[in-house]
Design a protein around this motif. Sequence first.
Motif, PDB file in Angstrom:
ATOM      1  N   GLU A 169      39.068  17.386  26.315  1.00 61.51           N
ATOM      2  CA  GLU A 169      38.164  17.007  26.949  1.00 61.51           C
ATOM      3  C   GLU A 169      39.378  16.667  28.188  1.00 61.51           C
ATOM      4  O   GLU A 169      40.236  15.948  27.760  1.00 61.51           O
ATOM      5  CB  GLU A 169      36.919  15.894  26.249  1.00 61.51           C
ATOM      6  CG  GLU A 169      37.900  14.348  26.107  1.00 61.51           C
ATOM      7  CD  GLU A 169      37.258  13.394  25.507  1.00 61.51           C
ATOM      8  OE1 GLU A 169      35.475  14.022  25.173  1.00 61.51           O
ATOM      9  OE2 GLU A 169      37.131  12.444  25.053  1.00 61.51           O
TER      10      GLU A 169
ATOM     11  N   THR B 298      34.170  20.504  20.511  1.00 62.63           N
ATOM     12  CA  THR B 298      33.586  19.776  21.619  1.00 62.63           C
ATOM     13  C   THR B 298      34.584  20.388  22.870  1.00 62.63           C
ATOM     14  O   THR B 298      35.859  19.573  22.582  1.00 62.63           O
ATOM     15  CB  THR B 298      33.486  18.747  21.373  1.00 62.63           C
ATOM     16  OG1 THR B 298      32.558  18.267  20.166  1.00 62.63           O
ATOM     17  CG2 THR B 298      31.915  18.500  22.324  1.00 62.63           C
TER      18      THR B 298
ATOM     19  N   ARG C  92      35.057  19.505  25.792  1.00 57.42           N
ATOM     20  CA  ARG C  92      34.279  19.055  27.678  1.00 57.42           C
ATOM     21  C   ARG C  92      34.752  18.380  28.748  1.00 57.42           C
ATOM     22  O   ARG C  92      35.765  18.148  28.417  1.00 57.42           O
ATOM     23  CB  ARG C  92      32.690  18.504  27.310  1.00 57.42           C
ATOM     24  CG  ARG C  92      33.430  17.024  26.474  1.00 57.42           C
ATOM     25  CD  ARG C  92      32.829  16.088  25.443  1.00 57.42           C
ATOM     26  NE  ARG C  92      33.374  14.583  25.081  1.00 57.42           N
ATOM     27  CZ  ARG C  92      32.965  14.691  23.917  1.00 57.42           C
ATOM     28  NH1 ARG C  92      32.335  14.886  23.634  1.00 57.42           N
ATOM     29  NH2 ARG C  92      33.340  13.955  23.378  1.00 57.42           N
ATOM     30  N   ASP C  93      33.992  18.274  29.466  1.00 59.46           N
ATOM     31  CA  ASP C  93      34.686  18.657  31.222  1.00 59.46           C
ATOM     32  C   ASP C  93      35.802  18.546  31.597  1.00 59.46           C
ATOM     33  O   ASP C  93      37.038  17.614  31.486  1.00 59.46           O
ATOM     34  CB  ASP C  93      34.705  16.484  30.844  1.00 59.46           C
ATOM     35  CG  ASP C  93      33.512  15.938  30.505  1.00 59.46           C
ATOM     36  OD1 ASP C  93      32.107  16.061  31.495  1.00 59.46           O
ATOM     37  OD2 ASP C  93      33.880  15.239  29.790  1.00 59.46           O
TER      38      ASP C  93
ATOM     39  N   TYR D 140      26.374  26.552  24.787  1.00 64.51           N
ATOM     40  CA  TYR D 140      27.344  25.951  26.394  1.00 64.51           C
ATOM     41  C   TYR D 140      26.428  25.609  27.190  1.00 64.51           C
ATOM     42  O   TYR D 140      25.308  26.759  27.417  1.00 64.51           O
ATOM     43  CB  TYR D 140      28.281  26.934  27.028  1.00 64.51           C
ATOM     44  CG  TYR D 140      27.499  27.910  27.084  1.00 64.51           C
ATOM     45  CD1 TYR D 140      27.495  28.782  26.533  1.00 64.51           C
ATOM     46  CD2 TYR D 140      27.792  28.354  28.158  1.00 64.51           C
ATOM     47  CE1 TYR D 140      27.272  30.598  27.105  1.00 64.51           C
ATOM     48  CE2 TYR D 140      27.134  29.275  29.240  1.00 64.51           C
ATOM     49  CZ  TYR D 140      26.976  30.321  28.433  1.00 64.51           C
ATOM     50  OH  TYR D 140      26.411  32.022  28.609  1.00 64.51           O
TER      51      TYR D 140
ATOM     52  N   ASN E 206      27.966  23.855  32.849  1.00 65.68           N
ATOM     53  CA  ASN E 206      28.735  24.300  32.904  1.00 65.68           C
ATOM     54  C   ASN E 206      28.705  24.882  34.620  1.00 65.68           C
ATOM     55  O   ASN E 206      27.734  25.362  35.083  1.00 65.68           O
ATOM     56  CB  ASN E 206      29.908  25.094  32.034  1.00 65.68           C
ATOM     57  CG  ASN E 206      30.309  24.808  30.954  1.00 65.68           C
ATOM     58  OD1 ASN E 206      30.349  23.895  30.717  1.00 65.68           O
ATOM     59  ND2 ASN E 206      28.973  25.078  30.091  1.00 65.68           N
TER      60      ASN E 206
ATOM     61  N   PHE F 297      30.469  23.814  24.138  1.00 65.12           N
ATOM     62  CA  PHE F 297      31.372  23.500  25.343  1.00 65.12           C
ATOM     63  C   PHE F 297      30.252  23.344  26.468  1.00 65.12           C
ATOM     64  O   PHE F 297      29.033  23.615  27.068  1.00 65.12           O
ATOM     65  CB  PHE F 297      31.154  25.269  25.723  1.00 65.12           C
ATOM     66  CG  PHE F 297      32.467  26.124  25.043  1.00 65.12           C
ATOM     67  CD1 PHE F 297      33.699  25.856  25.226  1.00 65.12           C
ATOM     68  CD2 PHE F 297      31.559  26.543  24.060  1.00 65.12           C
ATOM     69  CE1 PHE F 297      34.057  26.605  23.553  1.00 65.12           C
ATOM     70  CE2 PHE F 297      31.944  27.031  23.130  1.00 65.12           C
ATOM     71  CZ  PHE F 297      33.443  27.558  22.921  1.00 65.12           C
ATOM     72  N   GLU F 298      30.674  21.984  26.686  1.00 66.41           N
ATOM     73  CA  GLU F 298      30.523  21.446  28.028  1.00 66.41           C
ATOM     74  C   GLU F 298      30.891  20.454  29.201  1.00 66.41           C
ATOM     75  O   GLU F 298      31.996  19.676  28.948  1.00 66.41           O
ATOM     76  CB  GLU F 298      29.700  20.091  27.068  1.00 66.41           C
ATOM     77  CG  GLU F 298      27.946  19.788  26.829  1.00 66.41           C
ATOM     78  CD  GLU F 298      27.533  18.340  25.613  1.00 66.41           C
ATOM     79  OE1 GLU F 298      26.139  19.261  25.441  1.00 66.41           O
ATOM     80  OE2 GLU F 298      28.103  17.725  26.419  1.00 66.41           O
ATOM     81  N   ASN F 299      29.825  21.025  30.369  1.00 69.46           N
ATOM     82  CA  ASN F 299      30.091  19.956  31.149  1.00 69.46           C
ATOM     83  C   ASN F 299      31.999  20.761  32.030  1.00 69.46           C
ATOM     84  O   ASN F 299      32.705  20.435  32.548  1.00 69.46           O
ATOM     85  CB  ASN F 299      30.040  18.836  31.780  1.00 69.46           C
ATOM     86  CG  ASN F 299      29.007  17.831  32.069  1.00 69.46           C
ATOM     87  OD1 ASN F 299      28.290  18.440  32.779  1.00 69.46           O
ATOM     88  ND2 ASN F 299      28.706  17.396  31.400  1.00 69.46           N
ATOM     89  N   ASN F 300      32.193  21.922  31.613  1.00 74.15           N
ATOM     90  CA  ASN F 300      33.107  22.642  32.272  1.00 74.15           C
ATOM     91  C   ASN F 300      33.241  23.111  33.393  1.00 74.15           C
ATOM     92  O   ASN F 300      32.677  23.592  33.904  1.00 74.15           O
ATOM     93  CB  ASN F 300      33.482  23.059  31.032  1.00 74.15           C
ATOM     94  CG  ASN F 300      34.166  22.414  29.582  1.00 74.15           C
ATOM     95  OD1 ASN F 300      34.822  22.416  29.163  1.00 74.15           O
ATOM     96  ND2 ASN F 300      33.448  23.463  28.257  1.00 74.15           N
TER      97      ASN F 300
END
Lengths: 415, 260
Positions: free
Chosen positions: A148, A175, A177-178, A221, A224, A198-201
């Motif tokens: 992250e 995980t 993320r970011d 995901y 993103n 996959f989050e907030n990438n």
Amino acid sequence: MKINFILFFFIIVSVASHAQNRTLNVCAQDCEFSSIQTAVDQAKPGDSIFIKKGIYKEHDIFIDQKSIHLYGEKGSIVDIDHKGYGFKVEASDFSITNLSIKNVEVSYTSDYAAIYLFKCFDFKLKNITLEKAFFGFLIEKSKDGVVEQNDISGTGQSEASSGNAIHLWNSKEMTIRDNEVYDMRDGIYIEFGGDNVFENNYSHDNMRYGLHFMFSDDNRYSYNTFQNNSAGVAVMFSKRIEMNHNVFKKNWGTASYGLLLKEINDGKIYNNTFENNTIGITADGSTRMVYRENDFINNGYAVKFVGGSYQNDFSRNNFLYNNFDLSYSGGLNNNSFDTNYWSDYTGYDLDKDGYGDVPYRPVKLFSYLVNQTPESIILLRSLFIDIINFSEKVTPVFTPENLVDYQPLMHEVQW
Amino acid sequence: MLKILKYSFFDLVRSRWSYVYFLFYLLLSSVLLFLNNDLSKAIITLLNVVIILVPLIGTIFGVMYYYDSQEFTELLMAQPITRKSIFLGQFLGVATSLSLSVLLGLGIPFVLYGLFQSNVIFDFLILIVVAVFLSFIFSALAFNIALSNTNKIKGFGYAILVWLLLAVIYDGAFLMALMYFQEYPLDQFSLLATLFNPIDLSRILILLKLDISALLGYTGAIFSAFFGTVWGSFVSVGVLVLWVVFPLWRMLHTVNKKDF
């Protein structure tokens, strides 16, 4: 009484062992250690290593079966100086945070990475800045990791001489993320992996894909942003992928698209925004997909069905100001396009139930012709094309007869 | 010749039609710019209008002007002036006044909007150049038609037909040819076919400069490979010039032979 005693004993032991956990300081001068590798070698499981501000010219730092925690401060830089890997780790329950690593060796035969993980479990890579990375994080056969708030960039010269920012191979339940990844080949690549999130990438300006799935089932995901990549996301040969609340924008070029679906089944695509892509979604052999409440805005083609796609369901999507809403080849194959909002729709709604009374045909004659004879695209924006599109709309002859939205929405879907 | 040019030009500039034409473009481009906020998009919409309207107005206006000033022309011919300078002067008067209307009508709002600070100035220049060329080409064609037909109704009919042919029917035939021969490699053919029609050529020249060209796929790649080179731009401008020169040459040829 006896049980209580045993419990008490365990607490004492664990507290005692915690008390033994040391923090080893690494700095250029006047510290216990001047090299990260020697600090790692001296560390016992559970120890922390604090890498103080400074530039460390080290490479292939190997963490072998040790649960340790490396952390740096602002200005802690590991310069690999184009000599192989940065860190090589085979361990569980460890973390690397607050570090800057740069100058990974570029190779055409080995996948050199800033941090290479092999069979690692329960780890955390956080707040790491990678510059001039060949591969960023290369993670193999690992599980339960968190990656992250990292910032990963390459030099972005050519596809052959660059690697992927975050590369997962045969890894599960991770995980990611970011992270911000850019100027690499693929932003995030995953092969043979399941149950990853996959989050907030933010993946942008990559030479190939922003996010790339191969043979990876059951991943998700969300939230993103994929911008200005050669192609936003490519999902290939995978099942049950969930894609929601992502933004695909400005993936613009002669061979670009927002989202490529290649041989994928049973996925869900909802609440995504596709904006200013040459092609919003290319679906090639994708079956039983659900497309719900997505926005397609200002794309060249919003959706392009190449072939062999069955039982896809589009509903409550907004198709706004695309050059072509839909390009389609082959039979209808049980795909359904009912209850969407189309900005080109000119029908009326006399009974005021919110659905247009006249069915809408999303495939224009011109997009049908272009499918048949690609060269005819050269007549784009010619008056003749407008005329035949109009006449086809009034009396359809060529466009697939059943490809109709029988209940086009009168108002944009708010989601 | 210059005197006649000056006369026709000022005659036309004073006429109501030029103002209407000018005001139309002024209104169109200002509305597009101030409602849209996107120069590139505005250029695409203007392109649509320019490649249809400029040829139409050019032909109709040319024919109209010729028939209107027929008596004056005959009077001029009684004077010791060569026929060449009379007709060339009249043609240039019409073509320049039309071009000026387009140029100012499109140019003023764009300049006010801050064109010089933007990066689409080159695209816009191509639009203007194309519009000017189209004005010249179609007024030359119009003079040809009018000279060959003393009957006004017939003249107008042919004028509209010529416009229809180049703006619509040509593309239809083009498309049919593409569909019919789809088994064969067609990129060279389509390149050639666009060169033969000034409207198509203008459209492609502008489209290739805009973002939308990405949609053209590999055909577009072949086109930009051709038009992107010095040779390609030379050929395309050359073809447009030929489209002006050839009708003019024919006009002067008929004028010298014609019994008025």
